[in-house]
Design an enzyme around this catalytic site. Structure first.
Site, mmCIF file in Angstrom:
data_model
loop_
_atom_site.group_PDB
_atom_site.id
_atom_site.type_symbol
_atom_site.label_atom_id
_atom_site.label_comp_id
_atom_site.label_asym_id
_atom_site.label_seq_id
_atom_site.Cartn_x
_atom_site.Cartn_y
_atom_site.Cartn_z
ATOM 1 C CE1 TYR A 1 -13.190 -7.202 1.136
ATOM 2 C CE2 TYR A 1 -11.621 -9.015 0.642
ATOM 3 C CZ TYR A 1 -11.714 -7.832 1.314
ATOM 4 O OH TYR A 1 -11.044 -7.296 2.237
ATOM 5 N NE ARG B 1 -6.909 5.375 2.793
ATOM 6 C CZ ARG B 1 -7.716 4.451 3.000
ATOM 7 N NH1 ARG B 1 -9.024 4.758 2.972
ATOM 8 N NH2 ARG B 1 -7.464 3.138 3.252
ATOM 9 N NE ARG C 1 -9.726 7.602 -3.500
ATOM 10 C CZ ARG C 1 -11.008 7.773 -3.813
ATOM 11 N NH1 ARG C 1 -11.363 8.891 -4.818
ATOM 12 N NH2 ARG C 1 -12.031 7.320 -3.365
ATOM 13 N NE ARG D 1 -4.367 -1.457 0.143
ATOM 14 C CZ ARG D 1 -5.373 -1.331 0.770
ATOM 15 N NH1 ARG D 1 -5.614 -0.436 1.608
ATOM 16 N NH2 ARG D 1 -6.289 -2.254 0.504
HETATM 17 O O1 CP3 Z 1 0.135 0.647 -3.305
HETATM 18 C C1 CP3 Z 1 -0.278 -0.574 -3.363
HETATM 19 O O2 CP3 Z 1 -0.010 -1.409 -2.584
HETATM 20 C C2 CP3 Z 1 -0.822 -0.856 -4.697
HETATM 21 C C3 CP3 Z 1 -2.467 -0.767 -4.730
HETATM 22 C C4 CP3 Z 1 -3.303 -1.706 -3.942
HETATM 23 C C5 CP3 Z 1 -4.490 -1.282 -3.563
HETATM 24 N N1 CP3 Z 1 -5.299 -2.226 -2.990
HETATM 25 C C6 CP3 Z 1 -5.007 -0.011 -3.631
HETATM 26 C C7 CP3 Z 1 -6.250 0.559 -2.464
HETATM 27 C C8 CP3 Z 1 -3.302 -3.026 -3.693
HETATM 28 C C9 CP3 Z 1 -2.064 -3.962 -3.969
HETATM 29 C C10 CP3 Z 1 -4.459 -3.555 -3.070
HETATM 30 C C11 CP3 Z 1 -4.686 -4.566 -2.575
HETATM 31 C C12 CP3 Z 1 -6.072 -5.143 -1.898
HETATM 32 N N2 CP3 Z 1 -7.337 -4.500 -2.077
HETATM 33 C C13 CP3 Z 1 -6.225 -6.037 -1.052
HETATM 34 C C14 CP3 Z 1 -5.109 -7.037 -0.433
HETATM 35 C C15 CP3 Z 1 -4.064 -6.430 0.252
HETATM 36 C C16 CP3 Z 1 -4.373 -6.211 1.817
HETATM 37 O O3 CP3 Z 1 -4.386 -4.856 2.017
HETATM 38 O O4 CP3 Z 1 -4.840 -7.095 2.507
HETATM 39 C C17 CP3 Z 1 -7.540 -5.934 -0.456
HETATM 40 C C18 CP3 Z 1 -8.186 -6.970 0.529
HETATM 41 C C19 CP3 Z 1 -8.184 -4.952 -1.128
HETATM 42 C C20 CP3 Z 1 -9.766 -4.705 -1.248
HETATM 43 C C21 CP3 Z 1 -9.851 -3.308 -0.491
HETATM 44 N N3 CP3 Z 1 -9.504 -2.097 -1.293
HETATM 45 C C22 CP3 Z 1 -10.425 -2.815 0.649
HETATM 46 C C23 CP3 Z 1 -11.025 -3.794 1.545
HETATM 47 C C24 CP3 Z 1 -10.385 -1.420 0.504
HETATM 48 C C25 CP3 Z 1 -10.978 -0.449 1.662
HETATM 49 C C26 CP3 Z 1 -10.252 -0.447 2.826
HETATM 50 C C27 CP3 Z 1 -9.438 0.978 2.812
HETATM 51 O O5 CP3 Z 1 -8.283 0.748 3.153
HETATM 52 O O6 CP3 Z 1 -9.860 1.909 2.577
HETATM 53 C C28 CP3 Z 1 -9.823 -1.115 -0.634
HETATM 54 C C29 CP3 Z 1 -9.498 0.317 -1.053
HETATM 55 C C30 CP3 Z 1 -8.177 0.705 -1.571
HETATM 56 N N4 CP3 Z 1 -7.350 0.006 -2.411
HETATM 57 C C31 CP3 Z 1 -7.402 2.030 -1.292
HETATM 58 C C32 CP3 Z 1 -6.187 2.004 -1.777
HETATM 59 C C33 CP3 Z 1 -5.155 3.042 -1.914
HETATM 60 C C34 CP3 Z 1 -8.100 2.903 -0.225
HETATM 61 C C35 CP3 Z 1 -9.127 3.787 -0.898
HETATM 62 C C36 CP3 Z 1 -8.893 5.188 -1.335
HETATM 63 O O7 CP3 Z 1 -7.822 5.748 -1.388
HETATM 64 O O8 CP3 Z 1 -10.069 5.864 -1.429
#
Ligand code: CP3
Length: 342
Positions: A151, A29, A38, A25
């Site tokens: 999911y 944010r 964003r 990640r």
């Molecule tokens: O920088 C990186 O790692 C690359 C991008 C990336 C994102 N999600 C961007 C993201 C990667 C590799 C993921 C993987 C992901 N997404 C996983 C597996 C890894 C983990 O963290 O366990 C999972 C379970 C998801 C599903 C997901 N996406 C959820 C549950 C959420 C909401 C929770 C949260 O943190 O808000 C997301 C949203 C998400 N994916 C964000 C980002 C940067 C945040 C949303 C935003 O910026 O508005």
């Protein structure tokens, strides 16, 4: 002259000192430049499917910190979206999908992913690849079939994955068919990323730890093994990192059966066990506690040293045990990097 990329060296089981480093990640944010972009981008999936913006977000942390890898900016839930199960992200709450509650609901899914939906992601990969410094590796990724299915069944994130577990228990054939479909879709998606310029891959199985015994074998190991085999049949030699989060003592079996080149280690794993039973077979990545990174200070220095002391003597990529927390100060990331690089 060909530049050797430290991350790819480690995935070939070489030891690099200091270890190469990136963060799960790392685009996100905690970065003011991410938050600014964003705010302009509209929906989260809209950002994932906008190649110019997604490429920019992918590159932000590499520019700021000089990480050894960029990870494609996308999400694991683009796959259900491309199968026709519309995904949205609710601000501050997380993903929402129309849940698949009955076996018959699976018939609503498309038979294969829509390539048109995913092609902007491949364009992002091409743009990032063109901009990356020569020693920085580009990592593609997808979610593991089990984690994506949790999911899809629940329609949202769940603390214990209970909806997916009970669906699997009451409709095992339908659930197996769903995971087969996810193996197909994910293999196609990963090959698309490789063809666009991704140099290695990570498979995120965030919820592997909720599976026990036969269920771990059937819903985590076997689908991941099939996915790895499908990608390698299409693109031989592809380097793949597995992240079976929470799988603990099952990880050596996961490694032996799936054939991954490396394992990303969560924070809670017994590090000596990881060194003896996992790093002796494949490269490892991890496992600094994201909470300790957020806390900073001397405790952060000690934690970095502890991770390096146990895992730094073999093939190792420094990373976190899970994604960086959004309220982590930038200065702590800088302090961590200085300490890792000594
Ligand atoms: O920088 C990186 O790692 C690359 C991008 C990336 C994102 N999600 C961007 C993201 C990667 C590799 C993921 C993987 C992901 N997404 C996983 C597996 C890894 C983990 O963290 O366990 C999972 C379970 C998801 C599903 C997901 N996406 C959820 C549950 C959420 C909401 C929770 C949260 O943190 O808000 C997301 C949203 C998400 N994916 C964000 C980002 C940067 C945040 C949303 C935003 O910026 O508005």
């Amino acid at each position: 002259m060909r530049v050797t990329k430290p991350i790819l060296d480690v995935l070939s089981r070489k030891t690099r000192t200091p270890p190469p480093v990136w963060m799960m990640r790392q685009a996100g944010r905690y970065l003011p430049e991410y938050r600014a972009l964003r705010a302009r981008a509209g929906s989260f999936l809209g950002l994932c499917f906008d190649p110019a913006l997604a490429a920019e977000v992918t590159l932000q942390p590499v520019r700021r910190f000089g990480f050894d890898a960029a990870i494609l900016f996308s999400d694991i839930l683009v796959i259900p979206h491309a199968l026709g199960q519309t995904v949205s992200f609710v601000e501050g709450e997380g993903p929402r999908l129309p849940p698949l509650s009955r076996a018959g609901d699976l018939n609503r899914l498309a038979s294969a992913v829509d390539d048109k939906t995913l092609s902007p992601v491949y364009e992002t990969v091409r743009r990032v690849k063109a901009e990356l410094p020569p020693a920085v590796a580009l990592i593609g990724f997808c979610g593991a079939p089990w984690t994506v299915a949790t999911y899809m069944i629940a329609g949202r994130g769940t603390p214990d994955q209970a909806p997916a577990k009970s669906f699997a228990a009451s409709h095992p054939e339908a659930f197996a068919a769903l995971l087969d479909k996810l193996v197909d879709a994910s293999a196609r998606y990963l090959v698309g990323q490789l063809d666009a310029g991704a140099e290695c891959l990570q498979i995120f199985d965030t919820w592997a730890g909720s599976l026990r015994g036969d269920d771990f074998e059937r819903w985590c190991v076997q689908p991941t093994k099939a996915l790895v085999a499908r990608v390698r049949a299409a693109r031989p030699g592809t380097r793949i990192i597995g992240f079976p989060r929470g799988a603990g003592r099952n990880i050596p079996r996961y490694v032996a059966e799936t054939g991954v080149d490396a394992v990303s280690l969560e924070t809670a794993i017994d590090r000596e066990f990881a060194r003896k039973e996992i790093q002796s077979k494949v490269a490892v990545q991890g496992n600094l506690d994201p909470e300790v990174l957020r806390g900073g200070g001397d405790a952060l220095d000690r934690a970095v040293d502890d991770v390096k002391a146990v895992l730094g003597g073999g093939p190792f990529i420094f990373n976190l045990g899970h994604g960086i927390l959004p309220d982590t100060p930038i200065a702590h990331v800088e302090r961590m990097l200085a300490r890792v690089r000594g």
